[in-house]
Design a protein around this motif. Structure first.
Motif, PDB file in Angstrom:
ATOM      1  N   THR B 225      -0.271   1.542   6.237  1.00 13.77           N
ATOM      2  CA  THR B 225      -0.778   0.572   5.276  1.00 13.77           C
ATOM      3  C   THR B 225      -1.921   1.175   4.467  1.00 13.77           C
ATOM      4  O   THR B 225      -1.959   1.071   3.241  1.00 13.77           O
ATOM      5  CB  THR B 225      -1.274  -0.693   6.003  1.00 13.77           C
ATOM      6  N   GLU B 229      -2.122   1.611   0.467  1.00 17.30           N
ATOM      7  CA  GLU B 229      -3.232   1.031  -0.304  1.00 17.30           C
ATOM      8  C   GLU B 229      -3.940   2.092  -1.132  1.00 17.30           C
ATOM      9  O   GLU B 229      -4.275   1.883  -2.302  1.00 17.30           O
ATOM     10  CB  GLU B 229      -4.232   0.355   0.635  1.00 17.30           C
ATOM     11  N   THR B 245       0.799 -10.323  -1.151  1.00 21.21           N
ATOM     12  CA  THR B 245       0.356  -9.912   0.178  1.00 21.21           C
ATOM     13  C   THR B 245      -0.098 -11.104   1.010  1.00 21.21           C
ATOM     14  O   THR B 245      -0.554 -12.112   0.485  1.00 21.21           O
ATOM     15  CB  THR B 245      -0.775  -8.867   0.093  1.00 21.21           C
ATOM     16  N   GLN B 250      -6.394  -6.855   2.357  1.00 20.14           N
ATOM     17  CA  GLN B 250      -5.682  -6.005   1.414  1.00 20.14           C
ATOM     18  C   GLN B 250      -5.887  -6.500  -0.018  1.00 20.14           C
ATOM     19  O   GLN B 250      -6.186  -5.724  -0.914  1.00 20.14           O
ATOM     20  CB  GLN B 250      -4.197  -5.996   1.751  1.00 20.14           C
ATOM     21  N   CYS B 254      -7.661  -4.121  -2.681  1.00 18.39           N
ATOM     22  CA  CYS B 254      -6.831  -3.427  -3.678  1.00 18.39           C
ATOM     23  C   CYS B 254      -6.842  -4.036  -5.052  1.00 18.39           C
ATOM     24  O   CYS B 254      -6.480  -3.376  -6.016  1.00 18.39           O
ATOM     25  CB  CYS B 254      -5.374  -3.413  -3.257  1.00 18.39           C
TER      26      CYS B 254
END
Ligand SMILES: Nc1ncnc2c1ncn2[C@@H]1O[C@H](COP(=O)(O)OP(=O)(O)OP(=O)(O)O)[C@@H](O)[C@H]1O
Ligand SMILES: [Mg+2]
Lengths: 345, 293
Positions: B225, B229, B245, B250, B254
């Protein structure tokens, strides 16, 4: 004995029941195996007497490479002689006295079955090609393009029903449609289409199943990259479905090769000396009848007087037939495995 | 800013008369906050305007209005079944593949072109709007063939050019060093994380402008992951990315902008920092802090 252990102990009755079921299934399996083995052994033992021989090259090449002939049996100079048609004629020319000898003759009991082998292979290859082209196209349409609705369900039902139609009906249909109506006469072409129609349900159903088994993600991934639907099917669905489609067509091959009824009226000749490639024009190739192994077995075992000599031909033909089907099936299995290894998911 | 919806309602085509108007009266409507703000001084590339979307008779999206900015990462968050994937798949018309779906109202424009007009070339659209799926779906072909799949569709055959793009895409997807020695090996022989990056490489090989990602990391372990990312961080300078998501961290890490959906409605759309530190709606706050959803 305390209560806890007792809980895990099964009763004798239950165990007996389990064993009975186990033996029932085992017996059923053995029974099937036994029947199969009996058939194969019988054909193998009796057939190999015809196909093989004691002295080199150990294989009866006459049987495998020549056309059927009548067998003549007669007494000559105190010895019993067996000769095929041509051999007997040559013999009579050398020994004019033999022209008046008393002979017993048996049709198809000398010579070989080469034209039947050729005919069966041609019938299988042609009809499977047609069946696969039509069947895979239909499966693609049904599975990828058609929207589920009453009509499509009706089509599926019709296909299923087609699978249950007796092969003699296909034979008569082919006779009426291709031989008479299209005017193709008794010909390879008519046989191909008749046989193809007979296996179509199997091919369509199995192709559809194989297409369904291809994960949706492959289709979506391809479309998301800007592929058209047809590009997606051609490059990213069909190749992965091919092994499954081939598996089904192996069953189809056995059926096409073995059925007698569909070719009886459409493609098979009782006897034909000319080989299929002995034609003047290429076009004639498709419009000639052929001899075929299953039909030959049928003819020699039910259309002529029976005796030891015809029995030899019957078993020999059956043996060769099984061998050829096994050969074609094995090559498709190899092809399938090759494809399967190439596209594994 | 709160009531951007009525203004857009008037410009709508007359097709679906009742549903949204009725909904506005019957239930307290979740106002789409950012709708108007989005168009002010921002470089909006995808303009989603008052979209209703139906699966047969069930409505999955209600009056979604949202502008997605160029060269930014936009995160779509919300509880399961709230319509994130549905909206995402509207953007490259992947929903067309499902029988009985339709855009009941509203427009989706990319560069000002309404992508639901009948004269739109869907194939061309999908080349420009790439997609990475939740379940990584490398094709059962070699790594090389996976990357070149889209290019070959476009008729590119020049081997040198293909080689070059394969390398560039794999580097772009931070996968080159791991697979450069086995480009002819099957894409399915890679680990889950590598497979997902292969799918990203495959998507960027055809040089899309926009990349849609539907929970790209949901099947990956934390290390994989983190790699994906990191990759998104690298891609953001060149591509417009929309990512769905379920992972709040996250989204926070991101994305530049975050849209929060609930039951098929857009509740709040703002800068990611805003959403996570100072959400305007109680529901948003509850969701991002993990109290529901
Ligand atoms: N193919 C379909 N047919 C009918 N209804 C669907 C279909 N796909 C999704 N839906 C419905 O549309 C609504 C939104 O689904 P969607 O997949 O967009 O949710 P999501 O936000 O992506 O959820 P998740 O986080 O679980 O992926 C759901 O109520 C779902 O049941
Ligand atoms: Mg989803």
């Amino acid at each position: 004995m305390n209560a806890a252990t007792h809980v895990f102990r099964s009763t004798a009755g239950a165990r007996r029941g389990e064993r009975a079921i186990f033996w029932l299934f085992r017996a059923a399996t053995w029974f099937v195996l036994l029947c199969g083995a009996a058939v194969f052994l019988n054909i193998f033992v009796k057939g190999s007497r015809t196909v093989f021989k004691a002295e080199a090259p150990f294989i009866n090449t006459t049987f495998l490479t020549e056309a059927p002939e009548s067998l003549y049996i007669f007494e000559w100079e105190g010895k019993k002689r067996e000769m095929g048609d041509r051999e007997f004629r040559a013999f009579k020319e050398q020994n004019p006295a033999a022209a008046h000898v008393a002979t017993e003759s048996y049709v198809y009991s000398a010579g070989g079955i080469w034209p039947c082998i050729v005919g069966t292979v041609l019938l299988v290859v042609g009809s499977m090609t047609i069946a696969l082209c039509l069947g895979v196209s239909a499966a693609i349409y049904l599975n990828e393009y058609a929207r589920d609705g009453a009509f499509i369900r009706f089509v599926r039902l019709a296909i299923l029903n087609l699978a249950g139609v007796p092969s003699i009906v296909f034979g008569l249909f082919g006779f009426g449609m291709f031989v008479i109506f299209f005017g193709w006469n008794v010909s390879l072409l008519a046989g191909w289409f008749t046989l193809a129609f007979m296996v179509l349900p199997v091919v369509i159903t199995a192709s559809e199943e194989s297409l369904k088994a291809v994960p949706k993600g492959f289709r979506e991934g391809s479309l998301a990259l800007g592929a058209t639907k047809w590009q997606t099917i051609r490059k990213n669905v069909l190749p992965y479905a091919l092994p499954g489609i081939l598996t089904s067509s192996i069953l189809g091959i056995a059926r096409v090769a073995g059925e007698t009824a569909p070719i009886m009226f459409t493609a098979a000749y009782v006897v034909r000396d000319k080989l299929p490639w002995d034609v003047d024009r290429l076009g004639d190739f498709f419009f000639q009848g052929v001899m075929a192994l299953p039909y030959h077995i049928y003819v020699v075992s039910s259309k002529i007087p029976q005796n030891d000599y015809t029995e030899r031909v019957q078993y020999g033909t059956a043996f060769v037939f099984l061998f050829i089907v096994a050969l074609i099936a094995t090559s498709s299995i190899l092809l399938r495995n090759h494809l399967r290894n190439r596209y594994k998911w | 800013m709160v009531n951007a919806a009525p203004a857009t309602m008037e410009t709508r085509p007359p097709a679906p008369p009742s549903a949204p108007a009725l909904a506005a009266k019957v239930s307290p409507r979740f106002p789409a906050v950012a709708a108007a703000a989005a168009s002010e001084g921002r470089n909006v590339i995808v303009d989603i305007d008052d979209v209703d979307f139906f699966y047969g008779a069930t409505q999955a999206l209600h009056d979604i209005t949202l502008g997605i900015e160029a060269k930014k990462v936009t995160a779509l968050i919300g509880p399961s079944g709230c319509g994130k994937s549905t909206l995402l798949r509207c953007l490259n018309r992947m929903n067309d593949l499902i029988d009985g779906t339709r855009l009941g109202g509203g427009t989706i424009k990319i560069h000002g072109v309404d992508i639901y007009q009948p004269d739109v070339d869907v194939i061309e659209l999908r080349k420009r709007v790439g997609m990475v799926f939740q379940k990584s779906n490398p094709f059962p072909k070699s790594i090389y063939e996976n990357i070149t799949y889209g290019l070959r569709l476009q008729g590119l055959k020049d081997r040198r050019k293909l080689d070059e793009i394969v390398e560039r895409s794999l580097r772009g997807a931070a996968l080159w060093d791991e697979v450069k020695d086995r480009l002819q090996a099957s894409g399915l022989g890679l680990s889950g994380g590598q497979q997902q990056r292969l799918c990203i490489a495959r998507a960027i090989a055809v040089e899309p402008e926009i990349i849609l990602m539907d929970e790209p990391c949901s099947a990956l372990d934390p290390v994989a992951t983190a790699k994906v990312e990191e990759l998104i961080q690298q891609l953001r300078s060149r591509y417009t990315i929309v990512i769905v998501t379920h992972n709040m961290q996250q989204a926070a890490r991101c994305s530049d902008r975050t849209a929060f959906f609930y039951l098929g409605k857009l509740i709040e759309y703002a800068d990611t920092r805003e959403i996570f530190t100072n959400p305007a709606h109680a529901q948003t706050e509850a969701y991002v802090s993990g109290r529901f959803g």
